[in-house]
Design an enzyme around this catalytic site. Sequence first.
Site, short mmCIF file in Angstrom:
data_model
loop_
_atom_site.label_atom_id
_atom_site.label_comp_id
_atom_site.label_asym_id
_atom_site.label_seq_id
_atom_site.Cartn_x
_atom_site.Cartn_y
_atom_site.Cartn_z
N GLN A 225 0.81 -1.20 0.00
CA GLN A 225 0.00 0.00 0.00
C GLN A 225 0.85 1.26 0.00
O GLN A 225 0.39 2.33 -0.37
CB GLN A 225 -0.93 -0.05 1.23
CG GLN A 225 -2.28 0.51 1.00
CD GLN A 225 -3.04 -0.10 -0.16
OE1 GLN A 225 -3.51 0.63 -1.04
NE2 GLN A 225 -3.18 -1.41 -0.18
N HIS B 64 -1.09 -4.08 -8.98
CA HIS B 64 -2.41 -3.49 -9.25
C HIS B 64 -2.76 -2.33 -8.30
O HIS B 64 -3.84 -1.76 -8.41
CB HIS B 64 -3.49 -4.56 -9.29
CG HIS B 64 -3.87 -5.10 -7.95
ND1 HIS B 64 -5.01 -4.72 -7.29
CD2 HIS B 64 -3.25 -6.00 -7.13
CE1 HIS B 64 -5.09 -5.36 -6.14
NE2 HIS B 64 -4.04 -6.15 -6.02
N CYS C 65 -20.97 -6.74 7.20
CA CYS C 65 -21.97 -7.16 6.22
C CYS C 65 -21.47 -7.16 4.78
O CYS C 65 -22.10 -7.72 3.93
CB CYS C 65 -23.20 -6.28 6.33
SG CYS C 65 -24.49 -7.12 7.25
#
Lengths: 395, 207
Positions: free
Chosen positions: A188, A210, A334
């Site tokens: 990162q 990527h 979630c």
Amino acid sequence: MDKIVYLDNNATTPIHPEVRKAMIEAIDYYGNPSSMHQAGRIVSDAIVDARKIVSNFINANSKEILFTGSGSESNNTVLNNVFSNCKKNISDTDSDKCKIHIITSAIEHPSILETLEHYETLGVEVTYLPVDEFGMVRLQDVEEAIRPSTKLITIMLANNEIGTIQPIKEIAKIARKHNVLIHTDAVQATGKINIDVKDLDVDFLTMSGHKIYAPKGVGVLYVNSKNKLYPLIYGGHQENKWRAGTENTIGIIAMGRAFELLSEEMETEMAREKKLIGKLKQGFIDKVPYISINGHPEISLPNTLNITFDYIEGESILLYADMEGIAVSTGSACSTGSLEPSHVIMAIESRPERAHGSVRFSIGRNNTEEEIDYVLEKFPPIIEKLRKLSPLYNI
Amino acid sequence: MSWVYSDKVKDHFTNPKNILENEAEFNADGKGDVGNAVCGDMMIMVIKVDKEKQIITDCKWKTYGCASAISSTSVLSEMAIGLTLEEAYQIKPKHILKELDGLPNHKVHCSVLGDRALRSAIDDYLQRNNLPNTFKETNTEIICKCLNISRNEIKIAVVERGARTFEELQGFTKIGTSCGSCIPEARAVMEEFIQEQEEEEEKMKKK
């Protein structure tokens, strides 16, 4: 795909137009780089060039660069290396002597954490260091965790969710003092902060294509020339016998071009992105009450902003944002099919609600000030609408 | 471009019906709340009841949770209005799933809270009015018709044998291993009992 405001660059980045050109050209160079004829040599020369560019970018030597299939593979290669090194270098009577202890942090990427959990089932001992409320590892904790059996410290240079930058140079000093190997996952951090492997003084460093406008399917592992490396994949002489398998030639050539562009664009681009993130952050602070910023206020990636919106849940924020054409990500349980909230947010704050209500905005070279203004226009009503639905919002 | 959710879910998520705006004004006859912010889903449901006919005349709610949770409570509130207390008490997750045209597998548990919130509201109404609860069902309903497996068997697998995944449930009961058409409902029923069990365990810890 319709044009969207893509603020999820830490998840992945679009391919740079110059990298795309290089890839299209590379498609026609079909030779196997291991072949001695000209069809092969033209490709192997291109790979040599790419390797040189990548090594220059991090102040390393070409011989120290391994091209892998991903950041996850690079991370697995390092952990496998430590494990193999011990297991291969002991005699039967010494089996007690090769105890392996590894130190890492609680906020690493799953390709470190889950791999270490796997090695724990094989007898490796692991210390998962906690972080402070900004996501920072404490140097004292690192030093105190070291034991005679410690073989490796692996801590990421910058965190993908909250952007916090770790004091790797200082951690490396501690590692050297105790004769322990040091690896940093810089996936990162690449292209966002300066990386100089000699200055950091690390043994291994991971990068991934990527995240820097190169294609998916290619990663890098820097291997300090002091160290031996056991392959993760046996069966060929490619990559200096470190990784068998015919090279991802298009991906590697793309990587070279991507790193070349980074050296040209990184400084101005990071200054630009830092300003945009600053505007986004201040905009939220001014327009939306009951929020908290996750991560360190200063020692953080210039393109990342992670905010918890109190009283509401992340997946619903993400979907409403998606309907307005805005792409972000969330630490909520979630989303993405896992039922666990973000382990990173849980490490800085033990209330799960803080993870459930967290949203990450990560900008990139394609984002403009107009897009930031758009987000600041569309987001507050989304938050307000969800808060009106929430039993926790009683204001 | 397709959505991960059905059009019905999308509709209830973007235009939720029967949101509780002013609790004091609504002046509920019964109120139920379930879930908690820790697990990421929480709902409150309030009802107004015609005391003579024992019919739900209005139903409103608030939800903290994902799109599945919000749309489940929204569709449930529409379903409940006009039903007798007994009918409303019998609403199960499978009925909610049907009205929503289904949810992705890993989201089914988000729909399992809604009907419990409604039952909790009805329980509250009965308690406030000193009325007996004659609606509690006995789990005899058959879920897997091929193998004649009832809700009660699923409950036993969860509560007494600790089943927490569908694979474990199938291991204990063989449910859904014949024609397979009961599988979505079986999952929903299992989730119901797991949630109930977890709430029981939380309450026991607090004691």
